[in-house]
Motif scaffolding. Sequence first.
Motif, short mmCIF file in Angstrom:
data_model
loop_
_atom_site.label_atom_id
_atom_site.label_comp_id
_atom_site.label_asym_id
_atom_site.label_seq_id
_atom_site.Cartn_x
_atom_site.Cartn_y
_atom_site.Cartn_z
N SER A 1 0.98 -1.15 0.05
CA SER A 1 0.10 0.08 -0.01
C SER A 1 0.95 1.33 -0.18
O SER A 1 0.47 2.31 -0.57
N VAL A 2 1.96 1.43 0.71
CA VAL A 2 3.03 2.27 0.72
C VAL A 2 3.55 2.62 -0.72
O VAL A 2 3.58 3.63 -1.25
N GLU A 3 3.78 1.62 -1.17
CA GLU A 3 4.46 1.75 -2.59
C GLU A 3 3.37 2.29 -3.48
O GLU A 3 3.65 3.21 -4.16
N GLU A 4 2.07 1.95 -3.34
CA GLU A 4 1.21 2.30 -4.29
C GLU A 4 0.82 3.93 -4.06
O GLU A 4 1.00 4.60 -5.09
N ALA A 5 0.82 4.21 -2.98
CA ALA A 5 0.76 5.65 -2.47
C ALA A 5 1.66 6.39 -2.85
O ALA A 5 1.60 7.50 -3.42
N ASP A 6 3.07 6.11 -2.79
CA ASP A 6 4.28 6.67 -3.46
C ASP A 6 4.00 7.08 -4.78
O ASP A 6 4.48 8.14 -5.39
N ALA A 7 3.50 5.91 -5.48
CA ALA A 7 3.55 6.11 -6.98
C ALA A 7 2.53 7.00 -7.38
O ALA A 7 2.70 7.39 -8.63
N ALA B 1 -7.30 8.95 -5.26
CA ALA B 1 -7.38 8.65 -3.78
C ALA B 1 -8.44 7.72 -3.51
O ALA B 1 -8.00 6.65 -2.76
N GLU B 2 -9.56 7.85 -4.38
CA GLU B 2 -10.41 6.74 -3.77
C GLU B 2 -9.91 5.39 -4.53
O GLU B 2 -10.20 4.25 -3.83
N GLY B 3 -9.38 5.33 -5.68
CA GLY B 3 -8.82 4.21 -6.39
C GLY B 3 -7.73 3.41 -5.36
O GLY B 3 -7.58 2.32 -5.20
N THR C 1 -8.27 -0.27 -3.70
CA THR C 1 -7.27 -1.17 -3.75
C THR C 1 -6.66 -1.74 -2.35
O THR C 1 -6.48 -2.94 -2.28
N LEU C 2 -6.32 -0.55 -1.64
CA LEU C 2 -6.04 -1.07 -0.39
C LEU C 2 -6.98 -2.02 0.49
O LEU C 2 -6.70 -2.86 1.17
N VAL C 3 -8.31 -1.69 0.55
CA VAL C 3 -9.29 -2.41 1.08
C VAL C 3 -9.39 -3.77 0.57
O VAL C 3 -9.60 -4.74 1.09
#
Length: 474
Positions: free
Chosen positions: A370-376, A409-411, A415-417
């Motif tokens: 999830s961190v990797e996705e948020a950073d990207a 952000a909603e995407g 994905t996280l959930v």
Amino acid sequence: MNAPTDLTHFVPEVQPRPVPQALLEALQARFGAQCSTAMAVREQHGRDESSFSVPPPAAVVFAESTQDVADALSLAQQYEVPVIPFGVGSSLEGHLLAVQGGISIDLGRMNRVLAVNAEDLTVTVQPGVTRKQLNEEIKSTGLFFPIDPGADASLGGMCATRASGTNAVRYGTMRENVLALEVVTASGEVIRTGTRARKSSAGYDLTRLFVGSEGTLGVITEITLRIYPLPEAISAAVCSFPSIEAAVRTTIQVIQLGVPIARVELIDQHTVRMVNAHSKLGLREQPMLLMEFHGSPASVKEQAETVQEIAAEFGGTAFEWATTPEERTRLWTARHNAYFAAIQSRPGCRAISTDTCVPISRLADCLLDSVEEADASGIPYFLVGHVGDGNFHFGYLLNPDDPREREVAEGLNQTLVARALRLGGTCTGEHGVGLHKMGFLVDEAGAGAVEMMRTIKRALDPKNIMNPGKIFSL
């Protein structure tokens, strides 16, 4: 950037029901100055800390007693008008929004501690009592209430959302700490659930049914809670790590070894930077764990030494102690202000906050991806976590005037959930479903279980006046 998602999944469906003038006149006749239709008052009760914008309720009733609540609900039932219970407005998932119109019942004036039974370690309060107020009023007894969601939330709101927070790893959540309730049902009937006894096998567990029901089944007007002896010794520490993974692996090992740590909070490097700027601290701007140990002086020392050894194995450095109440308060205040620090870091932004929770063994798998996705994604964010019980929060900081940012952000949230559910977790560890997680509830519980919830709702609230449009659609 993350691929856009379908925003209709996250935009509340606003379908106001008519509020007859006859109801407003009846409320004014019964409550006088306790009922307001002033726009400023209505707008205050028509928003929370979520990113949704919804028209305000038609009126606000300031309840001062259980009878006030019962009379307001009886009138709302007669005119088939929605009722939304209101605590202090700190909800993050749209629980307080009048998506179907109606009236708001503000319980803030019902703020008395009714009974302290120190010998039984229980306390009975009205719903408008906040957690800080309760602890201030009982501190002379040598007891405290440990559930700490960060915000100085009302205890009624904490019951309604089944809140937890920083101490949950040791003391549990509201689910484990509510013994009994007084509730006003949709028809205006006053019922009691549970007793002050620590256990019971008598009938259905109605207390647990109302805890977490988010105001959709009734209005909580009295709460009996467990309280605990203040620990003989308390020690807090911060430890910095070379990576989020190192901090998470440390936490997993601490929990799996059975160390009875009271609090263990993860703060990522972005959030440390925001907190430093907001609270004028000089914390090392690396991922860090903020920990607290409760017990006797000897047991606290043993716990801390064990955790320090584990942290060192994963590259933890700068292990710093805060042993005085003032030092501990300064650190925990900074942690609790992380949300506001993040909001101030991007003026004018709104936060979409997540609160997934996974089994502790899957925490690293869920969090690191999830961190990797948020950073990207390019979206600014903050990350904090009650990682001792597998619960963590991303806050995506978006420009409310930029639909593209909300989509991204909603995407990320979606994905996280999905990842958390795949790993055996939940879509919400403590914030509740409200408006934002309604679709995810079906993914988590299944259509059959959600339909059973609807059956319960229809049975207890046949006219669907209790906070309609939350948790699921009817």
